[in-house]
Motif scaffolding. Structure first.
Motif: not given
Length: 279
Positions: A62-70, A153-160
């Motif tokens: 899989t390629e990430p299309l959503l950038e995760v914030s530090p 997408e926000d939920v996925c970023a927080l989970d990551a």
């Protein structure tokens, strides 16, 4: 395994707002089957069902299309607060519907107890350090909400981020979260100092820590985005970041400059060799 497309041949791709991955269709064998377990709440045992398979699909890397914030960034803090606020408002709205048209609103003690139960139902999902912020949201939830609602997408970023932090903690890395030039400079100084002492154990440990920091979701997604945006970088292909475990069956999304590309190609060639060939 490389897939070369002939003229007129296509490749199926699974894509969402979060990831993208190729899909390869396979013909199932007669001995292949799908085992489904159906469990019910309150029961220790479940029901098992066997289903035949006519075809199967293998999903590629899989390629990430959503950038995760530090974790320490303002964007991450804002996303967490937005999630917190929406949870509080949904719980408070449900509480209003439950007490609407009843005599409970006339009894202040009952109202306080019900609000405390609603608050506890939100607090259990968050660390204790967020308790004051959640209580503050409960006090302000009666006013208009000017914030945008949460998105999947926000939920996925927080989970990551949560999973990335947990992984670092399990590895014993608690003092650092981000891979940056300051740590790289510190590693060079350590290498110089240990070289004069004739020791390498501490250097190897420091390199391992920096490698793990490069594998965090916030670092990997940002580096992938920088390469895709065309910032004169290329994917390393081999080395740290290969999700197949350095077997050469995946691609490392960490960037590398052109002057180091030959080293990555040599590493990729070595990874394809068998144990007998490496001897």
């Amino acid at each position: 395994q490389k897939v070369r497309l002939r003229p007129g041949q296509g490749l199926a791709v699974m894509e969402s707002t979060v990831t993208r991955a190729p899909i390869f269709r396979h013909k199932a064998r007669e001995s292949d089957f799908l085992l489904v377990c159906k469990s019910r709440a309150g029961k220790s045992s479940g029901e098992f069902h066997l289903r035949s398979l006519s075809s199967a699909c293998a999903v590629g890397q899989t390629e990430p299309l959503l950038e995760v914030s530090p974790p320490a960034s303002k964007q991450y803090a804002r996303t967490r607060r937005k999630c917190m606020r929406q949870m509080v408002r949904e719980v408070y709205g449900k509480w209003q519907k439950d007490v609407e048209g009843t005599d409970s609103l006339d009894d202040e003690e009952v109202v306080e107890d019900m609000l405390k139960d609603a608050l506890d139902s939100v607090l259990k999902w968050w660390p204790s350090r967020d308790a004051s912020a959640i209580r503050s949201e409960f006090k302000d939830c009666r006013g208009p909400d000017e914030w945008q609602s949460m998105t999947p997408e926000d939920v996925c970023a927080l989970d990551a981020v949560k999973r990335g932090e947990e992984r670092l903690h399990e590895l014993g890395i608690d003092e650092f979260q981000n891979f940056d030039r300051h740590l790289c400079r510190a590693l060079l100084e350590l290498e110089s100092l240990e070289a004069r002492r004739g020791k390498q154990d501490l250097v190897l440990c420091a390199r391992w820590v920096l490698e793990q920091l490069q594998l965090t979701p916030w670092h990997m997604t940002s580096q992938y985005a920088s390469v895709v945006r065309g910032q004169k970088l290329n994917f390393a292909i081999a080395g740290p970041g290969d999700v197949s475990g350095a077997r050469g069956e995946a691609v490392s999304f960490l960037p590398v400059s052109l002057r180091h590309a030959q080293e990555c190609l040599e590493l990729a060639r070595l990874q394809r060799l068998s144990s007998s060939e490496l001897r």
